[in-house]
Design a protein around this motif. Structure first.
Motif, PDB file in Angstrom:
ATOM      1  N   SER A   1      72.677  39.277 -27.444  1.00 30.37           N
ATOM      2  CA  SER A   1      71.506  39.920 -26.858  1.00 30.37           C
ATOM      3  C   SER A   1      70.613  40.487 -27.955  1.00 30.37           C
ATOM      4  O   SER A   1      71.002  40.555 -29.128  1.00 30.37           O
ATOM      5  CB  SER A   1      71.935  41.037 -25.918  1.00 30.37           C
ATOM      6  N   ARG A   2      69.414  40.924 -27.575  1.00 30.18           N
ATOM      7  CA  ARG A   2      68.510  41.506 -28.558  1.00 30.18           C
ATOM      8  C   ARG A   2      69.156  42.715 -29.229  1.00 30.18           C
ATOM      9  O   ARG A   2      69.041  42.891 -30.447  1.00 30.18           O
ATOM     10  CB  ARG A   2      67.188  41.907 -27.891  1.00 30.18           C
ATOM     11  N   VAL A   3      69.818  43.553 -28.449  1.00 30.14           N
ATOM     12  CA  VAL A   3      70.482  44.734 -29.029  1.00 30.14           C
ATOM     13  C   VAL A   3      71.552  44.298 -30.023  1.00 30.14           C
ATOM     14  O   VAL A   3      71.671  44.858 -31.130  1.00 30.14           O
ATOM     15  CB  VAL A   3      71.099  45.605 -27.919  1.00 30.14           C
ATOM     16  N   GLN A   4      72.346  43.302 -29.662  1.00 27.91           N
ATOM     17  CA  GLN A   4      73.401  42.820 -30.560  1.00 27.91           C
ATOM     18  C   GLN A   4      72.809  42.212 -31.828  1.00 27.91           C
ATOM     19  O   GLN A   4      73.364  42.370 -32.917  1.00 27.91           O
ATOM     20  CB  GLN A   4      74.260  41.792 -29.824  1.00 27.91           C
ATOM     21  N   LEU A   5      71.675  41.504 -31.694  1.00 29.09           N
ATOM     22  CA  LEU A   5      71.027  40.900 -32.872  1.00 29.09           C
ATOM     23  C   LEU A   5      70.516  41.988 -33.817  1.00 29.09           C
ATOM     24  O   LEU A   5      70.633  41.848 -35.044  1.00 29.09           O
ATOM     25  CB  LEU A   5      69.881  39.985 -32.438  1.00 29.09           C
TER      26      LEU A   5
ATOM     27  N   GLN B   1      71.760  44.900 -34.295  1.00 28.47           N
ATOM     28  CA  GLN B   1      72.910  45.512 -34.957  1.00 28.47           C
ATOM     29  C   GLN B   1      73.537  44.568 -35.972  1.00 28.47           C
ATOM     30  O   GLN B   1      73.932  44.976 -37.070  1.00 28.47           O
ATOM     31  CB  GLN B   1      73.940  45.921 -33.902  1.00 28.47           C
ATOM     32  N   ARG B   2      73.624  43.277 -35.608  1.00 23.19           N
ATOM     33  CA  ARG B   2      74.296  42.315 -36.480  1.00 23.19           C
ATOM     34  C   ARG B   2      73.479  41.998 -37.719  1.00 23.19           C
ATOM     35  O   ARG B   2      74.038  41.845 -38.821  1.00 23.19           O
ATOM     36  CB  ARG B   2      74.575  41.026 -35.703  1.00 23.19           C
ATOM     37  N   TYR B   3      72.161  41.872 -37.567  1.00 23.72           N
ATOM     38  CA  TYR B   3      71.326  41.430 -38.685  1.00 23.72           C
ATOM     39  C   TYR B   3      70.498  42.556 -39.289  1.00 23.72           C
ATOM     40  O   TYR B   3      69.781  42.325 -40.278  1.00 23.72           O
ATOM     41  CB  TYR B   3      70.392  40.303 -38.224  1.00 23.72           C
ATOM     42  N   GLY B   4      70.588  43.740 -38.724  1.00 26.63           N
ATOM     43  CA  GLY B   4      69.845  44.862 -39.287  1.00 26.63           C
ATOM     44  C   GLY B   4      68.345  44.688 -39.186  1.00 26.63           C
ATOM     45  O   GLY B   4      67.614  45.015 -40.130  1.00 26.63           O
ATOM     46  N   VAL B   5      67.872  44.160 -38.066  1.00 28.99           N
ATOM     47  CA  VAL B   5      66.437  43.962 -37.853  1.00 28.99           C
ATOM     48  C   VAL B   5      66.008  44.775 -36.642  1.00 28.99           C
ATOM     49  O   VAL B   5      66.832  45.287 -35.880  1.00 28.99           O
ATOM     50  CB  VAL B   5      66.113  42.467 -37.626  1.00 28.99           C
ATOM     51  N   GLY B   6      64.699  44.892 -36.459  1.00 28.36           N
ATOM     52  CA  GLY B   6      64.173  45.609 -35.310  1.00 28.36           C
ATOM     53  C   GLY B   6      64.204  44.753 -34.051  1.00 28.36           C
ATOM     54  O   GLY B   6      64.418  43.534 -34.099  1.00 28.36           O
ATOM     55  N   GLU B   7      63.959  45.388 -32.923  1.00 30.87           N
ATOM     56  CA  GLU B   7      63.988  44.665 -31.647  1.00 30.87           C
ATOM     57  C   GLU B   7      62.872  43.623 -31.567  1.00 30.87           C
ATOM     58  O   GLU B   7      63.051  42.553 -30.987  1.00 30.87           O
ATOM     59  CB  GLU B   7      63.874  45.641 -30.473  1.00 30.87           C
ATOM     60  N   THR B   8      61.721  43.909 -32.176  1.00 33.41           N
ATOM     61  CA  THR B   8      60.626  42.936 -32.172  1.00 33.41           C
ATOM     62  C   THR B   8      61.037  41.659 -32.888  1.00 33.41           C
ATOM     63  O   THR B   8      60.773  40.544 -32.422  1.00 33.41           O
ATOM     64  CB  THR B   8      59.370  43.534 -32.831  1.00 33.41           C
ATOM     65  N   ALA B   9      61.703  41.808 -34.058  1.00 34.99           N
ATOM     66  CA  ALA B   9      62.160  40.635 -34.803  1.00 34.99           C
ATOM     67  C   ALA B   9      63.202  39.860 -34.003  1.00 34.99           C
ATOM     68  O   ALA B   9      63.197  38.621 -33.977  1.00 34.99           O
ATOM     69  CB  ALA B   9      62.733  41.062 -36.152  1.00 34.99           C
ATOM     70  N   ALA B  10      64.105  40.577 -33.331  1.00 37.70           N
ATOM     71  CA  ALA B  10      65.126  39.910 -32.522  1.00 37.70           C
ATOM     72  C   ALA B  10      64.489  39.141 -31.374  1.00 37.70           C
ATOM     73  O   ALA B  10      64.866  37.993 -31.080  1.00 37.70           O
ATOM     74  CB  ALA B  10      66.115  40.941 -31.979  1.00 37.70           C
TER      75      ALA B  10
ATOM     76  N   VAL C   1      67.613  33.957 -16.115  1.00 38.60           N
ATOM     77  CA  VAL C   1      67.173  35.256 -15.601  1.00 38.60           C
ATOM     78  C   VAL C   1      68.374  36.146 -15.301  1.00 38.60           C
ATOM     79  O   VAL C   1      69.291  35.758 -14.564  1.00 38.60           O
ATOM     80  CB  VAL C   1      66.320  35.066 -14.328  1.00 38.60           C
ATOM     81  N   GLY C   2      68.378  37.325 -15.922  1.00 43.22           N
ATOM     82  CA  GLY C   2      69.443  38.288 -15.693  1.00 43.22           C
ATOM     83  C   GLY C   2      70.748  37.976 -16.398  1.00 43.22           C
ATOM     84  O   GLY C   2      71.736  38.711 -16.231  1.00 43.22           O
ATOM     85  N   ALA C   3      70.772  36.868 -17.182  1.00 43.52           N
ATOM     86  CA  ALA C   3      72.040  36.472 -17.815  1.00 43.52           C
ATOM     87  C   ALA C   3      71.905  36.200 -19.305  1.00 43.52           C
ATOM     88  O   ALA C   3      72.853  35.725 -19.933  1.00 43.52           O
ATOM     89  CB  ALA C   3      72.609  35.245 -17.110  1.00 43.52           C
ATOM     90  N   GLY C   4      70.753  36.477 -19.896  1.00 42.22           N
ATOM     91  CA  GLY C   4      70.593  36.275 -21.332  1.00 42.22           C
ATOM     92  C   GLY C   4      70.284  34.841 -21.719  1.00 42.22           C
ATOM     93  O   GLY C   4      69.829  34.034 -20.903  1.00 42.22           O
ATOM     94  N   HIS C   5      70.563  34.516 -22.986  1.00 38.23           N
ATOM     95  CA  HIS C   5      70.283  33.186 -23.537  1.00 38.23           C
ATOM     96  C   HIS C   5      71.584  32.453 -23.851  1.00 38.23           C
ATOM     97  O   HIS C   5      72.584  33.068 -24.214  1.00 38.23           O
ATOM     98  CB  HIS C   5      69.446  33.305 -24.818  1.00 38.23           C
ATOM     99  N   TYR C   6      71.515  31.123 -23.728  1.00 35.84           N
ATOM    100  CA  TYR C   6      72.669  30.264 -23.986  1.00 35.84           C
ATOM    101  C   TYR C   6      72.244  29.060 -24.817  1.00 35.84           C
ATOM    102  O   TYR C   6      71.076  28.636 -24.772  1.00 35.84           O
ATOM    103  CB  TYR C   6      73.279  29.774 -22.668  1.00 35.84           C
TER     104      TYR C   6
END
Length: 247
Positions: free
Chosen positions: A32-36, A38-47, A64-69
């Protein structure tokens, strides 16, 4: 990667590599954007931007409602391009070979030829042509769009059949009746981004490109019909049989 590159490209490059080498296999969830962040040390806009780029490249899909795959890798269906059949006949043969039911809708109307169509048919700009638009389906799903143009002189004095009916003669029969038997066909193919209405009509996932085929039928040195055929790039591969003259 150069230090001046935008930070989101670091995320894109790493996820792209994992998708290509199957570390993230088809169907696997993307962080998810939040996980990205944290993992890559970037802001939410970059994620968010990184996910958008991967979707535009056709590597991931959002639910929709389930993220990206990770996007499933499609099995490409063959389209045979060596025949001089009408578009519907060739499409029907390809669908039958794959065990699918072919159907189509179409509409014909007299219009003025746009400059590019006039050039392909060797007509004066805005001279009248018969335009026929097709939506071709396999098992009820839209798989191809085709727009055909013929000089209006071949349609004069003929009543147009009902829209979408089976009363429309095939191209070869119409040209033979007009004294212009088809002798050859030429085809140019290129890949492009679909227009919004094409994406809608073909129900294309985000990031899917299309194959655009410009096919022209000739009677001797005169072009008698030209078509724009739009094929989803994630569903088909073009197959050509090229005759070779014997020595």
């Amino acid at each position: 990667m150069a230090s001046s590159d935008p930070v989101y490209l670091r995320v894109v490059e790493d996820l792209r590599r994992q998708i290509i080498d199957s570390t993230l296999p088809p169907g696997a969830p993307i962080p998810s954007r939040v996980q990205l962040t944290q993992r890559y040390g970037v802001g939410e806009t970059a994620a968010r931007h990184a996910l958008r780029v991967l979707a535009q490249e056709g590597l991931i899909v959002g639910r929709v409602g389930a993220g990206h795959y990770v996007r499933e890798r499609p099995v490409l269906m063959p389209l045979q391009r060596s025949r001089l059949h009408d578009q519907q006949t060739a499409f029907t043969a390809d669908m039958q070979a794959q065990g699918r039911h072919a159907s189509w809708d179409w509409r014909s109307e007299l219009v003025e030829a746009p400059p590019e169509i006039a050039r392909r048919l060797k007509l004066r700009e805005w001279e009248q042509v018969m335009r026929t638009r097709f939506v071709l389906r396999g098992d009820g799903r839209p798989l191809q769009l085709a727009t055909s143009y013929e000089p209006a002189e071949f349609s004069r004095g003929q009543a147009l059949p009902a829209e979408g009916s089976n009363g429309r003669k095939g191209l070869a029969a119409r040209m033979a009746a007009a004294g212009m038997p088809i002798t050859t066909a030429s085809e140019e193919v290129y890949i492009r981004v679909p227009r919004p209405e094409e994406s809608d009509r073909l129900e294309l996932p985000s990031g899917t490109h299309v194959l655009h085929l410009e096919r022209t039928h000739w009677s001797g040195d005169r072009p008698v019909e030209t078509s724009d055929i739009i094929v989803p790039g994630d569903k088909f591969r073009l197959c050509y049989n090229i005759p070779v003259a014997s020595a």
